[in-house]
Design a protein around this motif. Sequence first.
Motif, PDB file in Angstrom:
ATOM      1  N   MET A   1      33.278  37.738  45.618  1.00  0.00           N
ATOM      2  CA  MET A   1      33.422  36.520  44.847  1.00  0.00           C
ATOM      3  C   MET A   1      34.805  36.452  44.198  1.00  0.00           C
ATOM      4  O   MET A   1      35.457  35.431  44.231  1.00  0.00           O
ATOM      5  N   ALA A   2      35.255  37.557  43.613  1.00  0.00           N
ATOM      6  CA  ALA A   2      36.536  37.560  42.921  1.00  0.00           C
ATOM      7  C   ALA A   2      37.684  37.261  43.882  1.00  0.00           C
ATOM      8  O   ALA A   2      38.601  36.532  43.545  1.00  0.00           O
ATOM      9  N   THR A   3      37.629  37.805  45.062  1.00  0.00           N
ATOM     10  CA  THR A   3      38.674  37.546  46.047  1.00  0.00           C
ATOM     11  C   THR A   3      38.692  36.076  46.430  1.00  0.00           C
ATOM     12  O   THR A   3      39.765  35.513  46.655  1.00  0.00           O
ATOM     13  N   LYS A   4      37.544  35.459  46.472  1.00  0.00           N
ATOM     14  CA  LYS A   4      37.488  34.037  46.786  1.00  0.00           C
ATOM     15  C   LYS A   4      38.230  33.215  45.743  1.00  0.00           C
ATOM     16  O   LYS A   4      38.956  32.282  46.075  1.00  0.00           O
ATOM     17  N   MET A   5      38.072  33.565  44.477  1.00  0.00           N
ATOM     18  CA  MET A   5      38.745  32.834  43.406  1.00  0.00           C
ATOM     19  C   MET A   5      40.251  33.031  43.492  1.00  0.00           C
ATOM     20  O   MET A   5      41.018  32.093  43.293  1.00  0.00           O
TER      21      MET A   5
ATOM     22  N   LEU B   1      41.109  34.203  36.090  1.00  0.00           N
ATOM     23  CA  LEU B   1      41.234  35.380  36.946  1.00  0.00           C
ATOM     24  C   LEU B   1      41.080  36.670  36.151  1.00  0.00           C
ATOM     25  O   LEU B   1      41.377  36.717  34.958  1.00  0.00           O
ATOM     26  N   LEU B   2      40.642  37.699  36.833  1.00  0.00           N
ATOM     27  CA  LEU B   2      40.518  39.024  36.236  1.00  0.00           C
ATOM     28  C   LEU B   2      41.904  39.660  36.124  1.00  0.00           C
ATOM     29  O   LEU B   2      42.824  39.267  36.849  1.00  0.00           O
TER      30      LEU B   2
ATOM     31  N   GLU C   1      43.548  40.693  39.303  1.00  0.00           N
ATOM     32  CA  GLU C   1      43.884  39.528  40.120  1.00  0.00           C
ATOM     33  C   GLU C   1      45.162  38.858  39.609  1.00  0.00           C
ATOM     34  O   GLU C   1      45.961  38.350  40.399  1.00  0.00           O
ATOM     35  N   ILE C   2      45.354  38.884  38.311  1.00  0.00           N
ATOM     36  CA  ILE C   2      46.576  38.328  37.734  1.00  0.00           C
ATOM     37  C   ILE C   2      47.772  39.140  38.204  1.00  0.00           C
ATOM     38  O   ILE C   2      48.834  38.583  38.511  1.00  0.00           O
ATOM     39  N   GLU C   3      47.615  40.448  38.295  1.00  0.00           N
ATOM     40  CA  GLU C   3      48.694  41.302  38.823  1.00  0.00           C
ATOM     41  C   GLU C   3      49.000  40.937  40.278  1.00  0.00           C
ATOM     42  O   GLU C   3      50.162  40.832  40.663  1.00  0.00           O
ATOM     43  N   GLN C   4      47.960  40.736  41.065  1.00  0.00           N
ATOM     44  CA  GLN C   4      48.152  40.331  42.467  1.00  0.00           C
ATOM     45  C   GLN C   4      48.830  38.971  42.539  1.00  0.00           C
ATOM     46  O   GLN C   4      49.714  38.758  43.363  1.00  0.00           O
ATOM     47  N   LEU C   5      48.414  38.068  41.679  1.00  0.00           N
ATOM     48  CA  LEU C   5      48.994  36.738  41.649  1.00  0.00           C
ATOM     49  C   LEU C   5      50.462  36.804  41.252  1.00  0.00           C
ATOM     50  O   LEU C   5      51.294  36.102  41.827  1.00  0.00           O
ATOM     51  N   ARG C   6      50.793  37.644  40.303  1.00  0.00           N
ATOM     52  CA  ARG C   6      52.185  37.812  39.881  1.00  0.00           C
ATOM     53  C   ARG C   6      53.036  38.271  41.065  1.00  0.00           C
ATOM     54  O   ARG C   6      54.103  37.718  41.313  1.00  0.00           O
ATOM     55  N   ASP C   7      52.556  39.257  41.800  1.00  0.00           N
ATOM     56  CA  ASP C   7      53.296  39.740  42.973  1.00  0.00           C
ATOM     57  C   ASP C   7      53.465  38.632  44.005  1.00  0.00           C
ATOM     58  O   ASP C   7      54.555  38.444  44.560  1.00  0.00           O
TER      59      ASP C   7
END
Length: 64
Positions: free
Chosen positions: A1-5, A34-35, A38-44
Amino acid sequence: MATKMFNYTKSILERVSFDSKLFCKELEKAVKVLLPYEIEQLRDWLFQYTKEKPELRHCLAFIN
């Protein structure tokens, strides 16, 4: 679910990247739902994505 978001967030940001104001608004909303990892992934992802779109770089302030 989290990956979907996370994937949904990326697709929204890609769709609104034509307007920096809208991009910032959507990024601000994404950071609220976002968790932390996930925010770290989004930043990258954003650092890579905005290399080609420097007009969006100022929006990264919402993620720091």
